[in-house]
Scaffold this active site. Structure first.
Site, PDB file in Angstrom:
ATOM      1  N   GLU A   1     -74.340  34.115  31.856  1.00 16.10           N
ATOM      2  CA  GLU A   1     -75.489  34.790  31.232  1.00 16.10           C
ATOM      3  C   GLU A   1     -76.355  33.759  30.513  1.00 16.10           C
ATOM      4  OE1 GLU A   1     -76.428  38.341  27.973  1.00 16.10           O
ATOM      5  OE2 GLU A   1     -74.538  37.241  27.881  1.00 16.10           O
TER       6      GLU A   1
ATOM      7  N   HIS B   1     -69.521  47.905  30.878  1.00 16.40           N
ATOM      8  CA  HIS B   1     -69.920  46.827  29.964  1.00 16.40           C
ATOM      9  C   HIS B   1     -70.920  47.388  28.959  1.00 16.40           C
ATOM     10  CE1 HIS B   1     -70.593  42.290  29.415  1.00 16.40           C
ATOM     11  NE2 HIS B   1     -71.321  42.893  28.479  1.00 16.40           N
TER      12      HIS B   1
END
Length: 368
Positions: free
Chosen positions: A208, A19
């Site tokens: 998130e 990521h």
């Protein structure tokens, strides 16, 4: 006896990075040079060190929208084939210096068409940089194409089609990125269903900037194979003294199905997804045997690299040599390349490198 894990040892460990955003990890010096060559005058400073500090200060405000605001400048200077190829090539070089043996880099092609490039040209330019980087630095780099969740479903359908079109040229996955609040992943179902019908890999930013509901939608509605960040998965667990005493059905499903979590420690602090390293749920996830991976997210914005993320895991969570080896192998198992390639990297790159480092550590044992 205690084995010393020095910063130098952490740097040499073979790492797998799943990521990392291209436009969030370009070198500050490259941004300055590209701005000069393209007559882009909106940068807050033309000094590379000062610009790097400016990006980091802007990102470290505990807000995902503010964290994302710096991307306006990096994307602005990545609007030509040459700029994209350079950024991709340097990305591979920086990863190699950081001990990374395999990296999946993601970006949104639609953010790089201001000067008239078509999506195909944008993607080809990045892949060309990766190809050169692989030849020169000996690591493997693959691309994930992002759709932007604040745009409509036609946009995400186009990006999904683009990703699948390039599946045999170095693109290995499709992602949905951007501000979570108000933009649930289920608004882009048609894109995800297209990828599912094409047997294509899916990862989605979720948990998130929004709660566990975002993770639920990413998995159960959209079929995500991995989850980007997933910090708020902790909301589906009852935890006492760092031990999980009860799980909700979502957390249990993620654990049982071995769905990988793309954890980005520094970035999560900077965006406000977690208040501090001490309170970040990463160690709880790891101890409970979730398949967690460690990642950088945006090396420029968060002023980090994989070695620094490993240092955080060592200093705040007491990670040992064996923990880092497990993280690397689990990350490689979770990569979007084919099974044979994953096995090849595990058994011919990662395990031999850790075996060599283990032998070195055996000679460095000191009394407690």
């Amino acid at each position: 006896m205690q084995k010393i894990l020095s910063d130098e040892m952490l740097n040499r460990m073979p790492k797998v990075l799943l990521h990392d955003h291209l436009d969030g990890s370009v070198r500050a010096s490259t941004v300055v040079e590209l701005a000069k060559s393209q007559n882009y005058s909106a940068l807050p400073t033309m000094n590379a060190d000062e610009l790097s500090d400016w990006f980091h200060r802007g990102a470290n405000k505990g807000s995902l929208p503010e964290y994302l605001s710096g991307f306006v400048h990096t994307c602005a200077v990545m609007q030509t084939p040459e700029a994209l190829e350079r950024a991709a090539y340097e990305h591979v070089e920086d990863c190699q210096k950081d001990g990374v043996c395999y990296v999946e880099v993601r970006f949104a092609p639609s953010l790089h068409t201001a000067n008239g490039m078509h999506w195909d040209e944008v993607v080809n330019s990045v892949l060309k940089g990766f190809d050169r980087g692989e030849r020169d630095f000996g690591i493997t780099a693959r691309l994930i194409i992002c759709a932007l969740r604040h745009l409509d479903s036609h946009h995400s359908e186009d990006m999904a089609q683009l990703a699948v079109d390039f599946r045999d040229k170095g693109v290995v996955g499709f992602d949905l990125a951007g501000e979570e609040g108000g933009y649930p992943p289920k608004k882009h179902l048609s894109a995800f269903h297209f990828c599912q019908r094409a047997n294509f890999n899916l990862t989605i930013h979720a948990g998130e900037g929004f709660g566990k509901e975002s993770i639920w939608q990413a998995i159960q509605w959209c079929g995500a194979h991995r989850i980007g960040h997933a910090t708020r998965l902790i909301d589906d667990m009852a935890v006492h003294e760092n031990e999980v005493i009860k799980m909700g059905s979502l957390a249990q499903y993620v654990l049982d199905k071995r769905i990988p979590l793309e954890i980005c420690l520094s970035s999560n602090i900077h965006t406000g997804a977690a208040a501090s390293f001490e309170t970040h749920p990463f160690k709880t996830f790891y101890n409970t045997k979730f398949r967690v991976t460690l990642n950088t997210d945006n090396r420029l914005m968060s002023n980090t690299n994989m070695t620094q993320e490993y240092q955080i895991a060592r200093d705040f969570y007491g990670f040992t040599f064996s923990d880092f080896e497990r993280i690397s192998i689990n990350s490689m198992k979770s990569a979007f390349i084919c099974y044979r390639e994953r096995c090849d990297l595990i058994y011919h790159v990662i395990k031999p490198a850790f075996a060599k480092l283990r032998d070195e550590l055996a000679a460095q044992e000191v009394p407690r």
